[in-house]
Design a protein around this motif. Structure first.
Motif, PDB file in Angstrom:
ATOM      1  N   GLY A 300     -11.802  -6.918  10.654  1.00 55.84           N
ATOM      2  CA  GLY A 300     -13.228  -7.001  10.296  1.00 55.84           C
ATOM      3  C   GLY A 300     -13.734  -5.851   9.461  1.00 55.84           C
ATOM      4  N   CYS A 301     -12.884  -5.300   8.586  1.00 51.03           N
ATOM      5  CA  CYS A 301     -13.276  -4.132   7.789  1.00 51.03           C
ATOM      6  C   CYS A 301     -13.311  -4.503   6.302  1.00 51.03           C
ATOM      7  N   GLN A 302     -14.384  -4.122   5.638  1.00 44.69           N
ATOM      8  CA  GLN A 302     -14.539  -4.374   4.208  1.00 44.69           C
ATOM      9  C   GLN A 302     -14.539  -3.035   3.470  1.00 44.69           C
ATOM     10  N   TYR A 303     -13.621  -2.890   2.508  1.00 40.73           N
ATOM     11  CA  TYR A 303     -13.537  -1.650   1.749  1.00 40.73           C
ATOM     12  C   TYR A 303     -13.725  -1.935   0.268  1.00 40.73           C
ATOM     13  N   ALA A 304     -14.214  -0.915  -0.416  1.00 36.56           N
ATOM     14  CA  ALA A 304     -14.363  -1.027  -1.868  1.00 36.56           C
ATOM     15  C   ALA A 304     -13.284  -0.227  -2.593  1.00 36.56           C
ATOM     16  N   ASN A 305     -12.892   0.897  -2.000  1.00 29.31           N
ATOM     17  CA  ASN A 305     -11.966   1.815  -2.676  1.00 29.31           C
ATOM     18  C   ASN A 305     -10.571   1.745  -2.044  1.00 29.31           C
ATOM     19  N   TRP A 306      -9.890   0.621  -2.245  1.00 27.57           N
ATOM     20  CA  TRP A 306      -8.551   0.458  -1.684  1.00 27.57           C
ATOM     21  C   TRP A 306      -7.571   1.450  -2.290  1.00 27.57           C
ATOM     22  N   SER A 307      -7.724   1.742  -3.549  1.00 28.65           N
ATOM     23  CA  SER A 307      -6.790   2.677  -4.193  1.00 28.65           C
ATOM     24  C   SER A 307      -6.846   4.053  -3.538  1.00 28.65           C
ATOM     25  N   ASP A 308      -8.038   4.470  -3.097  1.00 31.23           N
ATOM     26  CA  ASP A 308      -8.161   5.769  -2.413  1.00 31.23           C
ATOM     27  C   ASP A 308      -7.444   5.742  -1.059  1.00 31.23           C
ATOM     28  N   ILE A 309      -7.550   4.616  -0.353  1.00 25.34           N
ATOM     29  CA  ILE A 309      -6.893   4.500   0.952  1.00 25.34           C
ATOM     30  C   ILE A 309      -5.380   4.561   0.786  1.00 25.34           C
ATOM     31  N   TYR A 310      -4.878   3.800  -0.192  1.00 25.62           N
ATOM     32  CA  TYR A 310      -3.437   3.831  -0.438  1.00 25.62           C
ATOM     33  C   TYR A 310      -2.971   5.213  -0.877  1.00 25.62           C
ATOM     34  N   ALA A 311      -3.800   5.888  -1.658  1.00 21.63           N
ATOM     35  CA  ALA A 311      -3.432   7.228  -2.130  1.00 21.63           C
ATOM     36  C   ALA A 311      -3.271   8.190  -0.952  1.00 21.63           C
ATOM     37  N   VAL A 312      -4.159   8.077   0.035  1.00 21.30           N
ATOM     38  CA  VAL A 312      -4.058   8.930   1.223  1.00 21.30           C
ATOM     39  C   VAL A 312      -2.753   8.654   1.969  1.00 21.30           C
ATOM     40  N   LEU A 313      -2.430   7.365   2.145  1.00 23.01           N
ATOM     41  CA  LEU A 313      -1.211   7.002   2.867  1.00 23.01           C
ATOM     42  C   LEU A 313       0.042   7.432   2.109  1.00 23.01           C
ATOM     43  N   GLU A 314      -0.006   7.380   0.797  1.00 17.79           N
ATOM     44  CA  GLU A 314       1.129   7.860   0.007  1.00 17.79           C
ATOM     45  C   GLU A 314       1.249   9.374   0.092  1.00 17.79           C
ATOM     46  N   GLN A 315       0.125  10.047   0.052  1.00 16.93           N
ATOM     47  CA  GLN A 315       0.138  11.503   0.122  1.00 16.93           C
ATOM     48  C   GLN A 315       0.683  11.992   1.467  1.00 16.93           C
ATOM     49  N   GLU A 316       0.398  11.235   2.520  1.00 13.22           N
ATOM     50  CA  GLU A 316       0.885  11.606   3.852  1.00 13.22           C
ATOM     51  C   GLU A 316       2.270  11.026   4.143  1.00 13.22           C
ATOM     52  N   HIS A 317       2.875  10.393   3.125  1.00 11.64           N
ATOM     53  CA  HIS A 317       4.259   9.893   3.196  1.00 11.64           C
ATOM     54  C   HIS A 317       4.445   8.757   4.203  1.00 11.64           C
ATOM     55  N   PHE A 318       3.421   7.902   4.346  1.00  7.46           N
ATOM     56  CA  PHE A 318       3.557   6.710   5.186  1.00  7.46           C
ATOM     57  C   PHE A 318       4.028   5.501   4.393  1.00  7.46           C
ATOM     58  N   ILE A 319       3.582   5.380   3.152  1.00  5.04           N
ATOM     59  CA  ILE A 319       3.925   4.209   2.359  1.00  5.04           C
ATOM     60  C   ILE A 319       4.310   4.623   0.940  1.00  5.04           C
ATOM     61  N   VAL A 320       4.932   3.689   0.239  1.00  4.39           N
ATOM     62  CA  VAL A 320       5.098   3.787  -1.214  1.00  4.39           C
ATOM     63  C   VAL A 320       4.626   2.458  -1.804  1.00  4.39           C
ATOM     64  N   ARG A 321       4.084   2.532  -3.002  1.00  8.35           N
ATOM     65  CA  ARG A 321       3.653   1.309  -3.690  1.00  8.35           C
ATOM     66  C   ARG A 321       4.611   1.005  -4.822  1.00  8.35           C
ATOM     67  N   ARG A 322       4.987  -0.280  -4.906  1.00 10.85           N
ATOM     68  CA  ARG A 322       5.878  -0.722  -5.972  1.00 10.85           C
ATOM     69  C   ARG A 322       5.223  -1.882  -6.710  1.00 10.85           C
ATOM     70  N   THR A 323       5.582  -2.018  -7.962  1.00  6.74           N
ATOM     71  CA  THR A 323       5.051  -3.116  -8.771  1.00  6.74           C
ATOM     72  C   THR A 323       5.616  -4.427  -8.257  1.00  6.74           C
ATOM     73  N   GLY A 324       4.724  -5.389  -7.993  1.00  6.40           N
ATOM     74  CA  GLY A 324       5.144  -6.678  -7.456  1.00  6.40           C
ATOM     75  C   GLY A 324       4.822  -7.817  -8.385  1.00  6.40           C
ATOM     76  N   ASP A 325       4.729  -9.014  -7.813  1.00  8.48           N
ATOM     77  CA  ASP A 325       4.420 -10.204  -8.591  1.00  8.48           C
ATOM     78  C   ASP A 325       2.972 -10.177  -9.060  1.00  8.48           C
ATOM     79  N   ARG A 326       2.734 -10.854 -10.161  1.00 11.56           N
ATOM     80  CA  ARG A 326       1.393 -10.861 -10.741  1.00 11.56           C
ATOM     81  C   ARG A 326       0.375 -11.472  -9.780  1.00 11.56           C
ATOM     82  N   ASP A 327       0.763 -12.552  -9.061  1.00 11.80           N
ATOM     83  CA  ASP A 327      -0.178 -13.239  -8.177  1.00 11.80           C
ATOM     84  C   ASP A 327      -0.400 -12.487  -6.871  1.00 11.80           C
TER      85      ASP A 327
END
Length: 607
Positions: A300-327
């Motif tokens: 039930g959470c609505q966010y506007a700045n998803w890129s900031d959330i992912y950036a935090v998780l990447e900075q803390e070494h929890f996730i990595v983002r990779r280029t995926g499918d267009r859809d």
């Protein structure tokens, strides 16, 4: 005067219209050549993108879930020698009945690192095929026609993640094609023991039966001290309680990551909880779109700045983002599966609440957002869930599959539609085992209908393994129907099952798919034995003799093979046949048959 003219002189003499036609055909021919070359190049690039296809020596550890790889810190154990010797033997082997190794053990024991180091040491000049998870498109097909590398290492880290009918069938098709095209293939797999290992065996039994299982035990006290010393030499401050028998606890810094998790922003924690929920439902590839949907719908959470959330998780070494499918958007990949497990995320779910409690919300989210693959995989999770109330789980699995079928059609997504039909048939078959009488027979008929629907898409040339497996299911259903019938009706159903098994032999051969071939012979032996029990005299003897010969052929596959549990099963069936033959014999012949039956049962007990 010569009767022949140079081509250019002939063209000059032609009318203008003919000249234009010839020039147009020449242009079209040249364009087709360019298109074919570009298509071939695109196909090659697609294969490289999907499967990696690099030499072992040029690989990077980060591409193989070894984000915290430190080259100078590795504790070699007794198991390492066993794995390396096996790979060395396989690389030199001409008899390829054994395909590779599967390293099995508890989580965080270093299975992936062990497999990586062994592969790098023994198969440095081989080409790796890293089997991928793909979101919403088909994998690029392999072209075995010409110019392909003849030595492949198939890398299946956490092999249970591929224990789904669609992915499992694709892997088995690839292995079969490698055998047909005389490609030397070595499989290196890892698997967590327990329930996940049983899940892998359910869908990939014909592969795992050809792998040497190597058990990786917990580290002893001496090995723990040696590992701690290696880290201290590198200048890392570590403590003994960070190891606790599992090197992964130290290498992945689980204790440190648990503390980091608690200090993350609330929004970032919800993302990791969504990954944990998806992982519990046997979904192992996480698209950006899917993660956002789960966070919004389930939490039930609505966010506007998803890129900031992912950036935090990447900075803390929890996730990595990779280029995926267009859809589907980018792929959100945890640095380690342990970072989305109970060792790190301890506040979700709440105490005494199983993760399966949230699967209903997950199903509603997938349905609302037309996530066909999510519904299909969640259906499989429900169908194989070991929790209480299995009938309720099967009904939920059925609902997932029906929702998925409403979102895709045979015309738009034929193979995926057929895959869901097959899964639906499995659910009906499992439900039928829980009901007797008319209701049970009705469910069996629904399962047969679903399998026949799947076979309108599958074919022995286009999707051979899926086609053969679906036929095998139909054969077993005919056997099940025969058990509740009597007389000639039962005999006829058994004949239908036998005919179905014989059809699968178009795909299942001793040379290319030995375990599937042997297990089909086992099913045929059981069917012939059941037919023999419905007949008397010479006909009964003939059927028993056919069953005996069938079992003996199947046993030939398991000589010098590691599929011990299959051999034990066939030996038990062989013993049953010999006992029934003994009932028809007298004197020394009867005694000899009983001795052979006893030997078969004793052989089964040794495995």
């Amino acid at each position: 005067m010569s009767l022949f003219f140079p081509l250019h002189q002939v063209i000059i003499l032609l009318p203008l219209a003919s000249k234009c036609l010839i020039i147009g055909l020449a242009v079209l021919f040249a364009a087709s050549l360019v298109y074919r070359r570009r298509l071939h190049a695109h196909s090659a690039m697609s294969r490289k993108r999907d499967y990696l296809l690099q030499s072992v020596a040029s690989l990077h550890a980060s591409d193989f879930r070894l984000m915290h790889y430190v080259q100078d810190i590795y504790l070699s154990r007794q198991v390492d020698r066993v794995v390396r010797e096996t790979l060395r033997e396989l690389a030199a082997a001409t008899n390829r009945s054994l395909l590779g190794v599967c390293i099995v053990g508890p989580p965080l024991q270093g299975k992936t690192r062990l497999a990586w180091e062994a592969m790098r040491a023994e198969l440095a000049d081989w080409t790796v095929v890293r089997w991928p998870h793909v979101c919403y498109r088909a994998l690029a097909p392999f072209d075995f026609s010409s110019g392909i590398e003849r030595r492949f290492v198939l890398w299946l880290d956490d092999v249970y993640e591929f224990a789904h009918p669609d992915e499992a069938n694709a892997i088995l098709d690839f292995i079969r094609l490698c055998s047909i095209h005389d490609v030397h293939l070595i499989v290196i797999a890892t698997c967590q023991d327990g329930e996940l290992q049983r899940q892998a065996e359910h869908y990939l039994d014909s592969l795992l039966g050809r792998l040497k299982t190597v058990i990786l035990p917990p580290m002893d006290q001496c090995e723990q001290r040696e590992l701690l010393y290696s880290f201290s030499e590198q200048g890392d401050a570590v403590y003994g309680d960070e190891v606790d028998g599992a090197p992964g606890l130290l290498v992945l810094r689980i204790k440190c990551m648990r503390e980091r998790y608690l200090h993350l922003p609330c929004e970032a924690r919800y993302v990791l909880q969504a990954l944990k929920l998806l992982h519990s439902a046997h979904i192992y590839l996480y698209s950006d779109t899917q993660v956002k949907t789960i966070v919004q719908y389930v939490f039930g959470c609505q966010y506007a700045n998803w890129s900031d959330i992912y950036a935090v998780l990447e900075q803390e070494h929890f996730i990595v983002r990779r280029t995926g499918d267009r859809d589907a958007g980018d792929i959100i990949e945890p640095v380690a599966n342990s970072y989305i497990g109970d060792d790190v995320i301890m506040d979700f779910p709440a105490r005494q609440v199983p993760l399966t409690y949230y699967w209903i919300q997950l199903k509603n989210s997938f349905k609302q957002h037309a996530d066909i693959k999510g519904l299909n995989y969640l259906g499989l999770a429900f169908a194989t869930c070991p929790q209480e109330n299995p009938l309720h789980n099967l009904f939920q699995a059925e609902a997932c599959y029906r929702n998925a079928l409403q979102l895709c059609s045979k015309r738009s997504m034929p193979y995926y539609w057929a895959n869901i039909q097959g899964n639906l048939g499995d659910v009906f078959q499992a439900q039928a085992a829980m009901f007797a009488g008319v209701e049970g027979r009705f469910l069996v008929q629904r399962a047969i209908t679903a399998y026949h629907d799947a076979l309108t898409v599958y074919s022995p040339t286009g999707s051979p393994i899926a086609w053969a497996k679906t036929l095998s299911r139909l054969g077993r259903l005919s056997q099940a129907q025969a058990r509740v019938m009597k007389g000639d009706e039962s005999y006829c159903l058994l004949g239908n099952a036998l005919q179905t098994y014989e059809e699968t032999m178009v795909v299942y051969t001793r040379e290319h798919t030995p375990i599937d071939w042997a297990m089909t012979l086992n099913d045929m032996g059981l069917t012939l034995h059941s037919q023999a029990q419905l007949r008397e005299g010479f006909i009964c003897y003939q059927l028993l003799q056919q069953a005996l010969s069938t079992y003996q052929d199947a046993l030939m596959v398991y000589i010098d093979n590691h599929a011990f549990r299959y051999r034990a099963q066939i030996q038990r069936n062989l013993g049953n046949i010999l006992c029934d033959q003994a009932k028809l014999a007298i004197g020394e012949e009867q005694s000899s048959l009983l001795d052979r039956a006893l030997a078969a049962y004793q052989d089964a007990l040794t495995y």
